[in-house]
Scaffold this active site. Structure first.
Site, PDB file in Angstrom:
ATOM      1  N   SER A 252      11.090  28.418  14.405  1.00  0.00           N
ATOM      2  CA  SER A 252      10.869  29.825  14.721  1.00  0.00           C
ATOM      3  C   SER A 252      10.798  30.650  13.455  1.00  0.00           C
ATOM      4  O   SER A 252      11.436  30.339  12.451  1.00  0.00           O
ATOM      5  CB  SER A 252      11.989  30.363  15.613  1.00  0.00           C
ATOM      6  OG  SER A 252      13.213  30.423  14.915  1.00  0.00           O
ATOM      7  N   LYS A 253      10.009  31.728  13.529  1.00  0.00           N
ATOM      8  CA  LYS A 253       9.899  32.656  12.400  1.00  0.00           C
ATOM      9  C   LYS A 253      11.250  33.291  12.112  1.00  0.00           C
ATOM     10  O   LYS A 253      11.615  33.528  10.956  1.00  0.00           O
ATOM     11  CB  LYS A 253       8.866  33.736  12.745  1.00  0.00           C
ATOM     12  CG  LYS A 253       8.786  34.891  11.744  1.00  0.00           C
ATOM     13  CD  LYS A 253       8.311  34.435  10.384  1.00  0.00           C
ATOM     14  CE  LYS A 253       8.123  35.610   9.446  1.00  0.00           C
ATOM     15  NZ  LYS A 253       7.777  35.217   8.097  1.00  0.00           N
ATOM     16  N   ARG A 254      12.005  33.559  13.155  1.00  0.00           N
ATOM     17  CA  ARG A 254      13.307  34.213  12.979  1.00  0.00           C
ATOM     18  C   ARG A 254      14.211  33.405  12.066  1.00  0.00           C
ATOM     19  O   ARG A 254      14.996  33.961  11.292  1.00  0.00           O
ATOM     20  CB  ARG A 254      13.977  34.401  14.351  1.00  0.00           C
ATOM     21  CG  ARG A 254      15.362  35.030  14.289  1.00  0.00           C
ATOM     22  CD  ARG A 254      15.941  35.171  15.688  1.00  0.00           C
ATOM     23  NE  ARG A 254      15.083  35.985  16.546  1.00  0.00           N
ATOM     24  CZ  ARG A 254      15.298  36.173  17.845  1.00  0.00           C
ATOM     25  NH1 ARG A 254      16.310  35.575  18.431  1.00  0.00           N
ATOM     26  NH2 ARG A 254      14.482  36.925  18.550  1.00  0.00           N
ATOM     27  N   ASP A 255      14.109  32.088  12.148  1.00  0.00           N
ATOM     28  CA  ASP A 255      14.961  31.229  11.334  1.00  0.00           C
ATOM     29  C   ASP A 255      14.326  30.887   9.992  1.00  0.00           C
ATOM     30  O   ASP A 255      14.866  30.108   9.218  1.00  0.00           O
ATOM     31  CB  ASP A 255      15.290  29.941  12.099  1.00  0.00           C
ATOM     32  CG  ASP A 255      16.085  30.224  13.367  1.00  0.00           C
ATOM     33  OD1 ASP A 255      17.154  30.837  13.248  1.00  0.00           O
ATOM     34  OD2 ASP A 255      15.620  29.861  14.457  1.00  0.00           O
ATOM     35  N   GLY A 256      13.136  31.456   9.740  1.00  0.00           N
ATOM     36  CA  GLY A 256      12.503  31.258   8.446  1.00  0.00           C
ATOM     37  C   GLY A 256      11.968  29.859   8.213  1.00  0.00           C
ATOM     38  O   GLY A 256      11.835  29.422   7.077  1.00  0.00           O
TER      39      GLY A 256
END
Length: 483
Positions: A252-256
Site C-alpha cells: 500500500s502507498k500508505r505504508d510506503g
C-alpha cells in the site's frame, strides 16, 4: 504461431510494484519465446484518469529497458493503442452481440437499480441484475431508442450451465453461470466497460497469451462467454499471484511500499528493483539470485511461477540493492551518488575519495546525506567520544595528541591523502604510540562522530586544510574547557 503479449495499464497514477511485475513477466515471456510485446493504455475509466500518468508508464518501462514492439507512441498494425481513441469500434461489436441474442439494451435508471438492490439485500440475497430489460419486446426497445432514452448494453449470461477455462498456473477453473451477473458492456456515455474493451482489444490486436493478476480469475469466465459469443479463439491465460506486504496485507502507498518511483526516490537502483521483483513469484530453478534483464529474458519460464502469494521483503530488496551498489564501477557509483552529495552540501569535494569511503557502506543512496552531514557542517559531540579502550585513548590523552598534532598539520605543505597519511602515521611511530591512539582523537575532533565512513586521513583531506585545522582547534578548546 507468433506469441503476442500485452501490458495494458490504466493511467491512474504511479507504477505499482504489482503492475511492474505484470509488465515484467509479460515482457520476459514474449522475449523468451521470440514474440511481440505490446503496450496498450486502458483509459476507459476517465473518472480515474491522472494527468501525466501515461508519461510515468513510458518513463518507468523505458528506464528499466523494457521496450515495446507496438504501442501508442511507436505505432503498429493494430492501433490505436489507447482505448479512448478506439471508442467508435466497441459499440458495433456490442450491437453484434445484441443481434445474436447474446446481449441486450438496458434502460433501467440508476435509482431503480439501487432500489431493487436494496430490496434484495433486505431479503438477505446477493444482488445481481434481474434481466428486467431483456424481457422487453423488439418494439419496446426500438421505441425507447427512438425516443433517445439513455441505455447501457448488458451481456446476456445464461441462467444455467458452466463457464470454465484452463489457466496455465491455476489449472481448470469452472463457475456456475447462475452466479454470474449480466455485466455492462457499453456504458450510458457510450464508452465500453473495462471488461468488454479488454476482450475486444485482445482479440483485434491478436493477443495470444494474457498474463495478469489473479484478481481477474473471477472475471475470466465472463470474458470467455464473450469470446464464445463472438466465436473467437480464446487466448491462453496465465494468472499471477498478488504481491503482499505480509500474509494478511497487500502492498500500500500508505505504508510506503507500493510504487516503483517511491523506491527510486529513496535511492534504490532500477536494476536491483527489477531483479528483486522478478523473483517475487518466480523461481529460476537453480540457486541464482542476480540477473540482468537480458539474463531474465533467457531464463524466464512459466513453469517457475508460483501459485502462492509473493511476500515483499523490504530488507531483502535493500540487501540486493546494496550488492548491486558494491558491484558498480566507482565512476558509476559517483553518477548515482552526486545528487545526494549536492543535497548534503559536499558536491564540491573529491568524488573519487567519497566513492572509496562510501560505496561499500551504502545500501541505498538516500543514506548518503546522513552519513556525510558532518562533512558539510561541524556537529556537537560529547567528550566521552574521545574515550576508546581499543585505541587506548581518553580525553586527557586526546588533548595531548591534538596539541601535538595541530602544529604539524599546520606546517604540512602536501595536503593530500598520501601527505596527511604519511605525516600522521610517521608521528605515531616517532612518538611511540599506537596508530589508533593518535588517529582516534583526530577523527573525533574532525567529525564529531564515533562512527564515520572513512578515517581521520580521508576526513581531513575532504574537509580541506582550513576547515580541518579549525575543527582540530575547536576540539582542543572543548577538551581544555572539559565540556
Amino acid at each position: 504461431m507468433t506469441i503476442r503479449t500485452r501490458f495494458a495499464p490504466s493511467p491512474t497514477g504511479y507504477m505499482h510494484l504489482g503492475n511492474l511485475r505484470s509488465a515484467l513477466y509479460t515482457y520476459l515471456f514474449a522475449r523468451h519465446h521470440g514474440g511481440a510485446f505490446i503496450l496498450r493504455i486502458e483509459d476507459t475509466d476517465q473518472a480515474r484518469f491522472v494527468e501525466g500518468a501515461v508519461d510515468v508508464i513510458y518513463r518507468t518501462l523505458r528506464g528499466i529497458g523494457m521496450e515495446w514492439d507496438e504501442g501508442p507512441d511507436v505505432g503498429g498494425a493494430f492501433g490505436p493503442y489507447v482505448q479512448s481513441e478506439r471508442k467508435d469500434m466497441y459499440l458495433p461489436y456490442a450491437r453484434q452481440l445484441v443481434e445474436a441474442g447474446k446481449a441486450y439494451y438496458c434502460f433501467c435508471a440508476k435509482e431503480d437499480l439501487e432500489a431493487r438492490r436494496a430490496e434484495a439485500e433486505a431479503r438477505g440475497e446477493v444482488w445481481k441484475y434481474d434481466k428486467h430489460c431483456k424481457c422487453l419486446s423488439h418494439e419496446e426497445v426500438a421505441a425507447k431508442l427512438a425516443a433517445g432514452e439513455p441505455y447501457v448494453i448488458r451481456q446476456d449470461v445464461p441462467l444455467s450451465g458452466e463457464a470454465s477455462f484452463d489457466d496455465v498456473i491455476y489449472g481448470h477453473i469452472a463457475v456456475d453461470c447462475a452466479d454470474l451477473d449480466d455485466m455492462i458492456l457499453i456504458k450510458a456515455d457510450g464508452m465500453p466497460t473495462y471488461n468488454f474493451a479488454n476482450v475486444v482489444d485482445d482479440h483485434t490486436m491478436g493477443i495470444t497469451h494474457v498474463m495478469r493478476g489473479n484478481e481477474y480469475l473471477a472475471s475470466t469466465p465472463k470474458y470467455n462467454l464473450l469470446y464464445d459469443a463472438f466465436e473467437w479463439e480464446r487466448p491462453v491465460y496465465i494468472h499471477m499471484t498478488q504481491i503482499m506486504r505480509d500474509a494478511q496485507h497487500k502492498l500500500s502507498k500508505r505504508d510506503g511500499d507500493a510504487y516503483y518511483e517511491d523506491f527510486i526516490d529513496k535511492g534504490y537502483l532500477s536494476e536491483a528493483i527489477v531483479n528483486y521483483v522478478a523473483l517475487l513469484g518466480w523461481n529460476p530453478g537453480d540457486e541464482r539470485e542476480f540477473f540482468t534483464l537480458a539474463e531474465l529474458c533467457e531464463a524466464f519460464g512459466v513453469e517457475g511461477m508460483s501459485k502462492s502469494p509473493a511476500i515483499f521483503d523490504a530488507q531483502k530488496l535493500t540487501w540486493m540493492n546494496a550488492e548491486y551498489i558494491r558491484r558498480l564501477a566507482p565512476e558509476t557509483f559517483t553518477v548515482h551518488a552526486l545528487p545526494y552529495y549536492r543535497s548534503a552540501g559536499i558536491g564540491h569535494m573529491d568524488t573519487a575519495v567519497l566513492a572509496a569511503i562510501l560505496q561499500q557502506r551504502t545500501e541505498i543512496f538516500s543514506q548518503i546525506p546522513g552519513m556525510v552531514a558532518f562533512l558539510a557542517k561541524a556537529e556537537e559531540y560529547p567528550l566521552s567520544y574521545f574515550t576508546n579502550k581499543k585505541s587506548k585513548t581518553n580525553p586527557d590523552i586526546a588533548l595531548d595528541v591534538l596539541k601535538r598534532v595541530l602544529p604539524e598539520l599546520e606546517a604540512l605543505q602536501d595536503w593530500s591523502i598520501a601527505g596527511i597519511h604519511d605525516l600522521l602515521i610517521g608521528l605515531a611511530q616517532v612518538w611511540g604510540m599506537k596508530n589508533g591512539t593518535l588517529l582516534w582523537p583526530v577523527r573525533i575532533a574532525l567529525s564529531g562522530r564515533e562512527v564515520t565512513p572513512g578515517g581521520a586521513v580521508e576526513i581531513a583531506y575532504l574537509l580541506g586544510r582550513d576547515e580541518a585545522l579549525a575543527r582540530l582547534r575547536a576540539g582542543i578548546a572543548k577538551l581544555e574547557v572539559g565540556e
